[in-house]
Scaffold this active site. Structure first.
Site, mmCIF file in Angstrom:
data_model
loop_
_atom_site.group_PDB
_atom_site.id
_atom_site.type_symbol
_atom_site.label_atom_id
_atom_site.label_comp_id
_atom_site.label_asym_id
_atom_site.label_seq_id
_atom_site.Cartn_x
_atom_site.Cartn_y
_atom_site.Cartn_z
ATOM 1 N N ASP A 13 0.811 -1.225 0.000
ATOM 2 C CA ASP A 13 0.000 0.000 0.000
ATOM 3 C C ASP A 13 0.844 1.276 0.000
ATOM 4 O OD1 ASP A 13 -2.245 -1.633 0.087
ATOM 5 O OD2 ASP A 13 -2.325 -1.591 2.282
ATOM 6 N N LYS A 16 1.697 2.326 -4.943
ATOM 7 C CA LYS A 16 2.240 1.795 -6.205
ATOM 8 C C LYS A 16 1.299 2.076 -7.372
ATOM 9 C CE LYS A 16 2.321 -2.323 -4.393
ATOM 10 N NZ LYS A 16 1.931 -2.039 -3.008
ATOM 11 N N GLY A 17 -0.013 1.868 -7.145
ATOM 12 C CA GLY A 17 -0.998 2.060 -8.219
ATOM 13 C C GLY A 17 -0.924 3.471 -8.774
ATOM 14 N N GLY A 40 -4.691 -4.262 -3.787
ATOM 15 C CA GLY A 40 -5.677 -3.210 -4.059
ATOM 16 C C GLY A 40 -4.902 -1.976 -4.448
ATOM 17 N N HIS A 41 -4.905 -1.650 -5.734
ATOM 18 C CA HIS A 41 -4.110 -0.519 -6.228
ATOM 19 C C HIS A 41 -5.054 0.615 -6.628
ATOM 20 C CE1 HIS A 41 -0.607 -3.472 -7.249
ATOM 21 N NE2 HIS A 41 -0.876 -3.397 -5.968
ATOM 22 N N GLN A 223 1.843 -5.965 -3.262
ATOM 23 C CA GLN A 223 2.315 -6.083 -1.867
ATOM 24 C C GLN A 223 3.631 -5.303 -1.704
ATOM 25 O OE1 GLN A 223 1.262 -9.430 -3.426
ATOM 26 N NE2 GLN A 223 -0.678 -8.555 -2.878
ATOM 27 N N SER A 413 5.241 12.399 -4.442
ATOM 28 C CA SER A 413 3.798 12.478 -4.672
ATOM 29 C C SER A 413 3.156 13.227 -3.510
ATOM 30 C CB SER A 413 3.245 11.062 -4.800
ATOM 31 O OG SER A 413 1.853 11.070 -4.725
ATOM 32 N N GLY A 415 -0.374 13.929 -3.457
ATOM 33 C CA GLY A 415 -1.824 13.726 -3.450
ATOM 34 C C GLY A 415 -2.151 12.514 -4.291
HETATM 35 P P1 GDP Z 1 -0.890 0.411 -3.481
HETATM 36 O O1 GDP Z 1 -1.470 -0.877 -3.029
HETATM 37 O O2 GDP Z 1 0.573 0.490 -3.255
HETATM 38 O O3 GDP Z 1 -1.255 0.751 -4.893
HETATM 39 O O4 GDP Z 1 -1.523 1.540 -2.554
HETATM 40 P P2 GDP Z 1 -3.084 1.684 -2.154
HETATM 41 O O5 GDP Z 1 -3.837 2.161 -3.325
HETATM 42 O O6 GDP Z 1 -3.565 0.468 -1.476
HETATM 43 O O7 GDP Z 1 -2.983 2.781 -1.021
HETATM 44 C C1 GDP Z 1 -2.396 4.009 -1.254
HETATM 45 C C2 GDP Z 1 -3.410 5.106 -0.898
HETATM 46 O O8 GDP Z 1 -2.756 6.355 -0.899
HETATM 47 C C3 GDP Z 1 -4.525 5.228 -1.929
HETATM 48 O O9 GDP Z 1 -5.678 5.666 -1.272
HETATM 49 C C4 GDP Z 1 -4.012 6.317 -2.863
HETATM 50 O O10 GDP Z 1 -5.050 6.994 -3.558
HETATM 51 C C5 GDP Z 1 -3.334 7.208 -1.888
HETATM 52 N N1 GDP Z 1 -2.205 7.994 -2.383
HETATM 53 C C6 GDP Z 1 -1.170 7.610 -3.175
HETATM 54 N N2 GDP Z 1 -0.256 8.605 -3.251
HETATM 55 C C7 GDP Z 1 -0.736 9.615 -2.485
HETATM 56 C C8 GDP Z 1 -0.225 10.896 -2.116
HETATM 57 O O11 GDP Z 1 0.866 11.296 -2.498
HETATM 58 N N3 GDP Z 1 -1.007 11.642 -1.275
HETATM 59 C C9 GDP Z 1 -2.213 11.235 -0.849
HETATM 60 N N4 GDP Z 1 -2.924 12.055 -0.069
HETATM 61 N N5 GDP Z 1 -2.712 10.034 -1.145
HETATM 62 C C10 GDP Z 1 -1.959 9.234 -1.950
HETATM 63 P P1 IMO Z 2 -1.014 -4.111 -2.293
HETATM 64 O O1 IMO Z 2 -0.587 -4.664 -3.622
HETATM 65 C C1 IMO Z 2 -0.944 -4.510 2.014
HETATM 66 C C2 IMO Z 2 -1.081 -8.554 3.658
HETATM 67 C C3 IMO Z 2 -2.301 -8.961 4.432
HETATM 68 C C4 IMO Z 2 -1.661 -9.907 5.429
HETATM 69 C C5 IMO Z 2 -0.591 -10.607 4.614
HETATM 70 C C6 IMO Z 2 -1.008 -11.942 4.055
HETATM 71 O O2 IMO Z 2 -2.310 -3.397 -2.341
HETATM 72 O O3 IMO Z 2 0.090 -3.334 -1.670
HETATM 73 P P2 IMO Z 2 -2.610 -12.658 2.079
HETATM 74 O O4 IMO Z 2 -4.070 -12.395 1.853
HETATM 75 O O5 IMO Z 2 -1.735 -12.146 0.981
HETATM 76 O O6 IMO Z 2 -2.333 -14.077 2.416
HETATM 77 O O7 IMO Z 2 -2.255 -11.824 3.405
HETATM 78 O O8 IMO Z 2 -0.298 -9.720 3.540
HETATM 79 N N1 IMO Z 2 -1.339 -8.052 2.290
HETATM 80 C C7 IMO Z 2 -1.248 -6.763 1.934
HETATM 81 N N2 IMO Z 2 -1.006 -5.671 2.678
HETATM 82 N N3 IMO Z 2 -1.092 -4.395 0.690
HETATM 83 C C8 IMO Z 2 -1.299 -5.489 -0.085
HETATM 84 O O9 IMO Z 2 -1.314 -5.434 -1.429
HETATM 85 C C9 IMO Z 2 -1.435 -6.741 0.547
HETATM 86 N N4 IMO Z 2 -1.665 -7.998 0.113
HETATM 87 C C10 IMO Z 2 -1.584 -8.790 1.185
HETATM 88 O O10 IMO Z 2 -2.928 -7.883 5.044
HETATM 89 O O11 IMO Z 2 -1.008 -9.152 6.425
HETATM 90 MG MG MG Z 3 -2.996 -1.558 -1.787
#
Ligand code: GDP
Ligand code: IMO
Ligand code: MG
Length: 424
Positions: A13, A16-17, A40-41, A223, A413, A415
């Site tokens: 999280d 990356k997305g 979840g990206h 991840q 970044s 936002g």
């Molecule tokens: P990922 O799994 O690495 O793609 O990250 P996620 O999407 O799960 O979580 C990142 C969160 O941060 C999402 O809600 C994005 O919209 C948000 N986000 C990413 N970059 C920024 C940033 O620079 N500022 C803010 N406020 N939100 C960001």
């Molecule tokens: P993105 O790509 C954050 C975590 C779960 C748990 C562990 C094992 O959005 O960054 P699993 O269901 O894979 O067997 O769970 O890994 N986990 C993540 N945490 N971002 C993710 O993906 C994750 N995918 C799995 O919360 O701790």
């Molecule tokens: Mg994510």
């Protein structure tokens, strides 16, 4: 841009997305090579927000090809749902998506076993996403998995599924779970296969031809480094290689075809699920949650939050070969007067300062961070688009994180939106 692997350098999280969406403008192909719909990206494009789980983030841009590689585990029902969800929102999904015939399937018994195992572990649970990821990769390693190539051949699939249902229902029974109706699974999966069949190809051959034709590829890591099955905080990890090497094995593209590795970090640290997080700080978490931030994109769980951990990110740079760093969510610290950075650990807060994270999760859990701190900039940064316009203290902070992590600062970044990105 050349062939780039993008990885999360923390616990997932990292944003990356969002960074992939920005970089996708310049590449031809985006490849997912590991993980499944545990990912979840989030991508924010104008007023629209998309959360992608299995489909590479390039799908939102016209003219890009998205590849789900052999190393991904695919829940066909979830994938069909994702395709349909995108189509409903006017996003084209047809010849721009390719799925590896070697990718393994997630089946309903994987999800049920994942859930039962978590329940039985009680307070020692991993905190998985309950998407069946661990059991699906388990079957792959045990050579009892079913693959996309099986799914698209109904007779073969029916035959193989029958045997797998028998064994897995026995396992489920042993775990105190309810057996699963194989007839229904077969019907649901055969229906999903009809939708997915046109996308299924040998993606390895496709990617090699694309490389020969000088197409540029972006590998979308899922991840993060410390969730890697080998290098993460085992057993509190996911079941794939989330580090850069996984992009090669999970796509069939050789290491010498890769030009650069980009690590993504948040300006602080988050983790969702159980396991050690040395810099965890409840007050910082409360502040971020109060701003409506740091809730999981896949499960909606509140993410645990902490200060930036330079010990961890330095290790991530090493394991992944990170050349360049993208720092996201800098704006999350806009209101913090004093910002801490972890520069070392002490086990139980005593003795020598460790500069490498212990590989044993139990030992890492005993680590107390040694902090340095920097003054905050106390100015909103979310409207800034040029690096030199960032407050000097924010620049210094970002440069310090990059220096401590051992990589070149490439992107900041401020936002979630595409335009809230500063490329250096
Ligand atoms: P990922 O799994 O690495 O793609 O990250 P996620 O999407 O799960 O979580 C990142 C969160 O941060 C999402 O809600 C994005 O919209 C948000 N986000 C990413 N970059 C920024 C940033 O620079 N500022 C803010 N406020 N939100 C960001
Ligand atoms: P993105 O790509 C954050 C975590 C779960 C748990 C562990 C094992 O959005 O960054 P699993 O269901 O894979 O067997 O769970 O890994 N986990 C993540 N945490 N971002 C993710 O993906 C994750 N995918 C799995 O919360 O701790
Ligand atoms: Mg994510």
């Amino acid at each position: 841009m050349s062939n780039t692997i993008l990885v999360g350098s923390q616990w997932g999280d990292e944003g990356k997305g969002k960074i992939i969406d920005v970089l996708t403008g310049k590449v031809d192909i985006v490849v997912r090579s590991q993980g499944g719909n545990n990912a979840g990206h989030t991508i924010v494009s104008g007023l629209e927000k998309y959360v992608l789980h299995l489909i590479p983030s390039g799908i939102l841009r016209k003219g890009k090809v998205c590849v789900i590689g052999n190393g991904v585990v695919i829940d066909p029902i979830a994938l069909v749902g994702e395709i349909e969800g995108l189509r409903k929102r006017g996003i084209k999904v047809n010849k721009n998506l390719l799925i590896s015939d070697c990718a393994h399937l997630v089946l309903p018994y994987h999800r049920a076993i994942d859930e039962r195992r978590e329940e039985l572990k009680g307070k020692n649970k991993i905190g998985t996403t309950k998407r069946g990821i661990g059991p699906a990769y388990g079957d792959k390693a045990a050579r009892t998995g079913l693959r996309m190539a099986d799914l698209i051949r109904p007779e073969v699939f029916a035959e193989k599924l029958k045997l797998r249902m028998k064994e897995n229902n026995a396992v489920l029974k042993g775990l105190g779970g309810k057996p699963i109706n194989g007839t229904k699974v077969l019907a649901d999966y055969v229906a999903a296969a009809k939708v997915l069949k046109p996308f299924v190809v040998n993606t390895v051959a496709y990617l090699h031809k694309a490389i020969e034709a000088k197409k540029e590829i972006l590998f979308e890591g899922a991840q993060g480094t410390f969730l890697d099955i080998d290098h993460g905080t085992y057993p509190f990890v996911t079941s794939s290689n989330t580090t850069s090497g996984g992009a090669c094995t999970g796509s069939g593209v050789a290491p010498n075809r890769i030009d650069t590795v980009l690590g993504v970090v948040k300006a602080y640290t988050t983790r969702v699920g159980e396991g050690p997080l040395p810099t965890e700080d409840d007050a910082l978490g409360e502040m971020l949650h109060g701003m409506g931030r740091e809730f999981g994109a896949t499960t909606g769980r509140a993410r645990r939050c902490g200060w930036f951990d330079a010990v961890a990110t330095r290790y991530a740079t090493m394991v992944n070969g990170v050349d360049r760093l993208a720092i996201t969510n800098l704006d999350g610290l806009d209101g913090v007067p004093e910002i801490k950075i972890c520069i070392g650990y002490k086990i139980d807060g005593k003795g020598a300062v460790l500069e490498t994270p212990p590989t044993d999760a139990g030992e890492l859990a005993r680590c107390r961070p040694v902090y340095t701190s920097m003054p905050g900039w106390l100015t909103p940064t979310d409207q800034i688009s040029k690096y030199k316009e960032l407050p000097a203290k924010a620049r210094r902070y970002a440069e310090t994180l990059a220096k401590m992590s051992g990589a070149k600062l490439a992107i900041v970044s401020v936002g979630p939106g595409r335009e809230q990105t500063i490329c250096l």
